[in-house]
Scaffold this motif. Structure first.
Motif, short mmCIF file in Angstrom:
data_model
loop_
_atom_site.label_atom_id
_atom_site.label_comp_id
_atom_site.label_asym_id
_atom_site.label_seq_id
_atom_site.Cartn_x
_atom_site.Cartn_y
_atom_site.Cartn_z
N ILE A 22 0.83 -1.21 0.00
CA ILE A 22 0.00 0.00 0.00
C ILE A 22 0.87 1.25 0.00
CG2 ILE A 22 -1.63 1.35 1.39
CD1 ILE A 22 -2.82 -1.41 2.25
N ALA A 23 1.88 1.27 0.84
CA ALA A 23 2.76 2.44 0.91
C ALA A 23 3.52 2.64 -0.39
CB ALA A 23 3.74 2.29 2.07
N THR A 24 4.02 1.56 -0.98
CA THR A 24 4.79 1.67 -2.22
C THR A 24 3.91 2.07 -3.39
OG1 THR A 24 6.25 -0.07 -1.37
CG2 THR A 24 6.47 0.48 -3.68
N ILE A 25 2.70 1.52 -3.47
CA ILE A 25 1.78 1.90 -4.53
C ILE A 25 1.46 3.39 -4.42
CG2 ILE A 25 -0.60 1.66 -5.36
CD1 ILE A 25 -0.35 -1.35 -4.60
N GLY A 26 1.18 3.85 -3.23
CA GLY A 26 0.87 5.27 -3.03
C GLY A 26 2.03 6.17 -3.41
N THR A 27 3.23 5.77 -3.03
CA THR A 27 4.41 6.58 -3.33
C THR A 27 4.71 6.62 -4.82
OG1 THR A 27 5.35 6.02 -1.18
CG2 THR A 27 6.86 6.86 -2.84
N VAL A 34 2.60 3.58 -11.22
CA VAL A 34 2.91 2.47 -10.32
C VAL A 34 3.91 1.54 -10.98
CG1 VAL A 34 1.98 0.51 -9.04
CG2 VAL A 34 0.64 2.61 -9.23
N ASN A 35 5.04 1.37 -10.34
CA ASN A 35 6.07 0.45 -10.79
C ASN A 35 5.84 -0.87 -10.05
OD1 ASN A 35 8.40 -1.05 -11.16
ND2 ASN A 35 9.77 0.72 -11.03
N TRP A 36 5.14 -1.81 -10.72
CA TRP A 36 4.74 -3.04 -10.05
C TRP A 36 5.92 -3.91 -9.64
CZ3 TRP A 36 0.31 -3.10 -7.89
CH2 TRP A 36 -0.71 -2.31 -8.40
N GLN A 37 7.00 -3.86 -10.38
CA GLN A 37 8.18 -4.63 -10.00
C GLN A 37 8.73 -4.11 -8.67
OE1 GLN A 37 11.30 -4.65 -12.91
NE2 GLN A 37 12.49 -6.19 -11.81
N LEU A 38 8.74 -2.79 -8.52
CA LEU A 38 9.19 -2.18 -7.25
C LEU A 38 8.24 -2.54 -6.12
CD1 LEU A 38 11.14 -0.25 -5.74
CD2 LEU A 38 9.57 1.60 -6.38
N VAL A 39 6.94 -2.49 -6.37
CA VAL A 39 5.95 -2.82 -5.35
C VAL A 39 6.14 -4.25 -4.86
CG1 VAL A 39 3.48 -3.18 -4.90
CG2 VAL A 39 4.23 -1.16 -6.18
N ILE A 40 6.26 -5.18 -5.78
CA ILE A 40 6.39 -6.59 -5.42
C ILE A 40 7.71 -6.86 -4.69
CG2 ILE A 40 6.64 -8.94 -6.35
CD1 ILE A 40 4.61 -8.02 -8.55
#
Length: 69
Positions: A22-27, A34-40
């Motif tokens: 949640i925090a990474t998606i928001g940032t 949204v950088n999904w690789q970074l989120v995961i």
């Protein structure tokens, strides 16, 4: 009933993964997309760190053991 460490640590790790996602998606969304690789990768790393931290002890297990003694 004794505390099931694996269950308690797993629940804690899943909560940490969700919070990190949640925090990474928001940032990343605020930055531009949204950088999904970074989120995961961030979320999985946070879950791993949570499990490693749980090795030191879980308050959930200590509370459970104290009430049963």
């Amino acid at each position: 009933m004794k505390c099931n460490w694996i269950h308690a640590a797993g629940v804690r790790a899943l909560k940490t993964i969700a919070q990190s996602a949640i925090a990474t998606i928001g940032t990343t969304a605020a930055i531009g997309g949204v950088n999904w690789q970074l989120v995961i990768s961030t979320s999985v790393l946070a879950g791993l760190v949570s499990l490693l931290t749980s090795v030191a002890g879980l308050p959930e297990c200590k509370e459970s053991e104290e009430t049963n003694e």
